[in-house]
Design a protein around this motif. Sequence first.
Motif, PDB file in Angstrom:
ATOM      1  N   LYS A 298       1.354  -0.919   0.075  1.00 33.35           N
ATOM      2  CA  LYS A 298       0.097   0.516  -0.358  1.00 33.35           C
ATOM      3  C   LYS A 298       0.674   1.069   0.123  1.00 33.35           C
ATOM      4  CE  LYS A 298      -3.249  -0.682   2.565  1.00 33.35           C
ATOM      5  NZ  LYS A 298      -4.927  -0.596   3.682  1.00 33.35           N
ATOM      6  N   SER A 299       0.453   2.046  -0.245  1.00 37.13           N
ATOM      7  CA  SER A 299       1.240   3.355  -0.969  1.00 37.13           C
ATOM      8  C   SER A 299       1.061   4.290   0.465  1.00 37.13           C
ATOM      9  CB  SER A 299       0.868   4.611  -2.575  1.00 37.13           C
ATOM     10  OG  SER A 299      -0.555   4.916  -2.094  1.00 37.13           O
ATOM     11  N   GLY A 300       1.962   5.230   0.885  1.00 38.33           N
ATOM     12  CA  GLY A 300       1.349   5.587   1.906  1.00 38.33           C
ATOM     13  C   GLY A 300       0.331   7.148   1.574  1.00 38.33           C
ATOM     14  N   PHE A 301       0.267   7.198   0.955  1.00 36.57           N
ATOM     15  CA  PHE A 301      -0.826   8.292  -0.165  1.00 36.57           C
ATOM     16  C   PHE A 301      -1.750   7.812   0.916  1.00 36.57           C
ATOM     17  CE2 PHE A 301       2.763   9.787  -3.598  1.00 36.57           C
ATOM     18  CZ  PHE A 301       2.764  10.679  -3.162  1.00 36.57           C
ATOM     19  N   ASP A 302      -2.123   6.045   0.693  1.00 36.21           N
ATOM     20  CA  ASP A 302      -2.768   5.451   0.682  1.00 36.21           C
ATOM     21  C   ASP A 302      -3.306   5.446   1.660  1.00 36.21           C
ATOM     22  OD1 ASP A 302      -3.712   4.368  -2.055  1.00 36.21           O
ATOM     23  OD2 ASP A 302      -2.630   2.962  -1.969  1.00 36.21           O
ATOM     24  N   VAL A 303      -2.088   5.248   2.547  1.00 34.66           N
ATOM     25  CA  VAL A 303      -2.175   5.081   4.854  1.00 34.66           C
ATOM     26  C   VAL A 303      -3.466   6.150   4.858  1.00 34.66           C
ATOM     27  CG1 VAL A 303      -1.260   5.330   6.302  1.00 34.66           C
ATOM     28  CG2 VAL A 303      -0.554   3.139   4.612  1.00 34.66           C
ATOM     29  N   CYS A 304      -2.404   7.418   3.641  1.00 34.32           N
ATOM     30  CA  CYS A 304      -2.579   8.947   4.597  1.00 34.32           C
ATOM     31  C   CYS A 304      -4.045   9.165   4.503  1.00 34.32           C
ATOM     32  CB  CYS A 304      -2.208   9.744   3.583  1.00 34.32           C
ATOM     33  SG  CYS A 304      -1.969  11.503   4.115  1.00 34.32           S
ATOM     34  N   GLN A 305      -4.865   8.426   3.156  1.00 35.09           N
ATOM     35  CA  GLN A 305      -5.821   8.925   2.834  1.00 35.09           C
ATOM     36  C   GLN A 305      -7.045   8.147   3.867  1.00 35.09           C
ATOM     37  OE1 GLN A 305      -5.989   7.444  -1.576  1.00 35.09           O
ATOM     38  NE2 GLN A 305      -7.782   9.628  -1.258  1.00 35.09           N
ATOM     39  N   GLU A 306      -6.467   6.701   4.094  1.00 36.91           N
ATOM     40  CA  GLU A 306      -7.161   5.746   5.558  1.00 36.91           C
ATOM     41  C   GLU A 306      -6.868   6.603   6.661  1.00 36.91           C
ATOM     42  OE1 GLU A 306      -5.932   1.774   4.556  1.00 36.91           O
ATOM     43  OE2 GLU A 306      -6.361   1.653   2.395  1.00 36.91           O
ATOM     44  N   VAL A 307      -5.994   7.169   7.248  1.00 37.45           N
ATOM     45  CA  VAL A 307      -5.831   7.683   8.016  1.00 37.45           C
ATOM     46  C   VAL A 307      -7.168   8.906   8.447  1.00 37.45           C
ATOM     47  CG1 VAL A 307      -4.701   8.849  10.072  1.00 37.45           C
ATOM     48  CG2 VAL A 307      -3.983   6.503   8.708  1.00 37.45           C
ATOM     49  N   ARG A 308      -7.243   9.710   7.325  1.00 32.82           N
ATOM     50  CA  ARG A 308      -8.054  10.861   7.839  1.00 32.82           C
ATOM     51  C   ARG A 308      -9.119  10.182   7.458  1.00 32.82           C
ATOM     52  NH1 ARG A 308      -4.155  13.400   9.997  1.00 32.82           N
ATOM     53  NH2 ARG A 308      -3.201  14.414   8.973  1.00 32.82           N
ATOM     54  N   ALA A 309      -9.415   9.672   7.339  1.00 31.00           N
ATOM     55  CA  ALA A 309     -10.983   9.083   6.861  1.00 31.00           C
ATOM     56  C   ALA A 309     -11.741   8.334   7.885  1.00 31.00           C
ATOM     57  CB  ALA A 309     -11.029   8.150   5.435  1.00 31.00           C
ATOM     58  N   ARG A 310     -10.875   7.858   8.778  1.00 28.03           N
ATOM     59  CA  ARG A 310     -11.246   7.603  10.300  1.00 28.03           C
ATOM     60  C   ARG A 310     -11.471   8.195  11.065  1.00 28.03           C
ATOM     61  NH1 ARG A 310      -7.883   2.070  11.718  1.00 28.03           N
ATOM     62  NH2 ARG A 310      -9.732   2.477  13.509  1.00 28.03           N
ATOM     63  N   ALA A 311     -12.751   8.521  11.825  1.00 27.24           N
ATOM     64  CA  ALA A 311     -13.191   9.407  12.779  1.00 27.24           C
ATOM     65  C   ALA A 311     -12.004   9.672  14.187  1.00 27.24           C
ATOM     66  CB  ALA A 311     -14.503   8.506  13.386  1.00 27.24           C
ATOM     67  N   ASP A 312     -11.445   7.668  14.812  1.00 28.60           N
ATOM     68  CA  ASP A 312     -10.885   8.455  15.719  1.00 28.60           C
ATOM     69  C   ASP A 312      -9.162   8.044  15.616  1.00 28.60           C
ATOM     70  OD1 ASP A 312     -10.171   5.911  13.558  1.00 28.60           O
ATOM     71  OD2 ASP A 312     -10.167   4.343  15.935  1.00 28.60           O
ATOM     72  N   VAL A 313      -9.075   8.308  14.670  1.00 26.14           N
ATOM     73  CA  VAL A 313      -7.223   8.735  13.987  1.00 26.14           C
ATOM     74  C   VAL A 313      -7.117  10.097  13.094  1.00 26.14           C
ATOM     75  CG1 VAL A 313      -6.717   6.509  15.214  1.00 26.14           C
ATOM     76  CG2 VAL A 313      -6.772   6.657  12.644  1.00 26.14           C
ATOM     77  N   GLY A 314      -8.279  10.014  12.663  1.00 26.04           N
ATOM     78  CA  GLY A 314      -8.077  11.338  12.021  1.00 26.04           C
ATOM     79  C   GLY A 314      -7.656  12.200  11.895  1.00 26.04           C
ATOM     80  N   ARG A 315      -7.452  12.789  12.937  1.00 29.33           N
ATOM     81  CA  ARG A 315      -6.724  14.154  13.252  1.00 29.33           C
ATOM     82  C   ARG A 315      -5.677  14.219  13.985  1.00 29.33           C
ATOM     83  NH1 ARG A 315      -9.495  18.631  16.720  1.00 29.33           N
ATOM     84  NH2 ARG A 315      -8.059  19.729  15.446  1.00 29.33           N
ATOM     85  N   THR A 316      -5.179  12.906  13.379  1.00 27.20           N
ATOM     86  CA  THR A 316      -3.783  12.849  13.877  1.00 27.20           C
ATOM     87  C   THR A 316      -2.920  13.246  13.100  1.00 27.20           C
ATOM     88  OG1 THR A 316      -4.134  10.509  14.806  1.00 27.20           O
ATOM     89  CG2 THR A 316      -1.995  10.587  14.450  1.00 27.20           C
ATOM     90  N   PRO A 317      -1.202  13.718  13.657  1.00 27.08           N
ATOM     91  CA  PRO A 317      -0.619  14.232  12.867  1.00 27.08           C
ATOM     92  C   PRO A 317       0.496  13.258  12.204  1.00 27.08           C
ATOM     93  CG  PRO A 317      -0.386  15.206  14.619  1.00 27.08           C
ATOM     94  CD  PRO A 317      -1.174  14.199  14.634  1.00 27.08           C
ATOM     95  N   ILE A 318       0.171  13.526  10.701  1.00 24.67           N
ATOM     96  CA  ILE A 318       0.738  12.462   9.422  1.00 24.67           C
ATOM     97  C   ILE A 318       2.525  12.680   9.341  1.00 24.67           C
ATOM     98  CG2 ILE A 318       0.818  11.107   7.411  1.00 24.67           C
ATOM     99  CD1 ILE A 318      -2.465  11.284   7.919  1.00 24.67           C
ATOM    100  N   LEU A 319       3.296  12.411   8.818  1.00 23.70           N
ATOM    101  CA  LEU A 319       4.440  13.207   9.136  1.00 23.70           C
ATOM    102  C   LEU A 319       5.410  11.845   7.171  1.00 23.70           C
ATOM    103  CD1 LEU A 319       7.391  14.897   8.441  1.00 23.70           C
ATOM    104  CD2 LEU A 319       8.384  13.218  10.382  1.00 23.70           C
ATOM    105  N   MET A 320       5.247  12.195   6.177  1.00 23.13           N
ATOM    106  CA  MET A 320       5.442  11.100   4.994  1.00 23.13           C
ATOM    107  C   MET A 320       7.607  11.743   4.789  1.00 23.13           C
ATOM    108  SD  MET A 320       2.367  11.881   2.484  1.00 23.13           S
ATOM    109  CE  MET A 320       2.507   9.641   1.832  1.00 23.13           C
ATOM    110  N   LEU A 321       7.448  10.430   5.149  1.00 25.21           N
ATOM    111  CA  LEU A 321       8.675  10.492   4.367  1.00 25.21           C
ATOM    112  C   LEU A 321      10.350   9.759   3.247  1.00 25.21           C
ATOM    113  CD1 LEU A 321      10.032   9.494   8.048  1.00 25.21           C
ATOM    114  CD2 LEU A 321      10.170  11.350   7.471  1.00 25.21           C
ATOM    115  N   THR A 322      10.485   9.740   2.630  1.00 27.34           N
ATOM    116  CA  THR A 322      10.506   9.741   1.109  1.00 27.34           C
ATOM    117  C   THR A 322      11.369   9.931   0.113  1.00 27.34           C
ATOM    118  OG1 THR A 322       9.105   8.486  -1.009  1.00 27.34           O
ATOM    119  CG2 THR A 322       8.454  10.964   0.237  1.00 27.34           C
ATOM    120  N   ALA A 323      11.958   8.995  -0.831  1.00 26.71           N
ATOM    121  CA  ALA A 323      13.184   9.311  -1.071  1.00 26.71           C
ATOM    122  C   ALA A 323      11.988  10.153  -3.115  1.00 26.71           C
ATOM    123  CB  ALA A 323      13.676   7.862  -2.457  1.00 26.71           C
TER     124      ALA A 323
END
Length: 83
Positions: free
Chosen positions: A18-43
């Motif tokens: 799964k891409s980090g972009f997918d993970v980001c979307q899934e986290v943001r869509a969840r009510a329980d963790v949707g406001r959790t800060p996300i830091l993407m690390l990538t090349a």
Amino acid sequence: VGSWQPDLVLSDVMMPKKSGFDVCQEVRARADVGRTPILMLTARGRDTDVAKGLELGANAYMTKPFSTKELVEKVKELLLLDA
């Protein structure tokens, strides 16, 4: 996630299943963790990749290589957002 909630999500963009972009979307869509800060690390540092990560809800986007000091500073900054 259950009753445990992360303080911060660190994600690479390029991962095997799964891409980090997918993970980001899934986290943001969840009510329980949707406001959790996300830091993407990538090349993947093209402007379009950075813009996509931020548009999908990442709070910050760091491109490799980065120093451990930079990473620690960014993590502290993001954890203060959630305080």
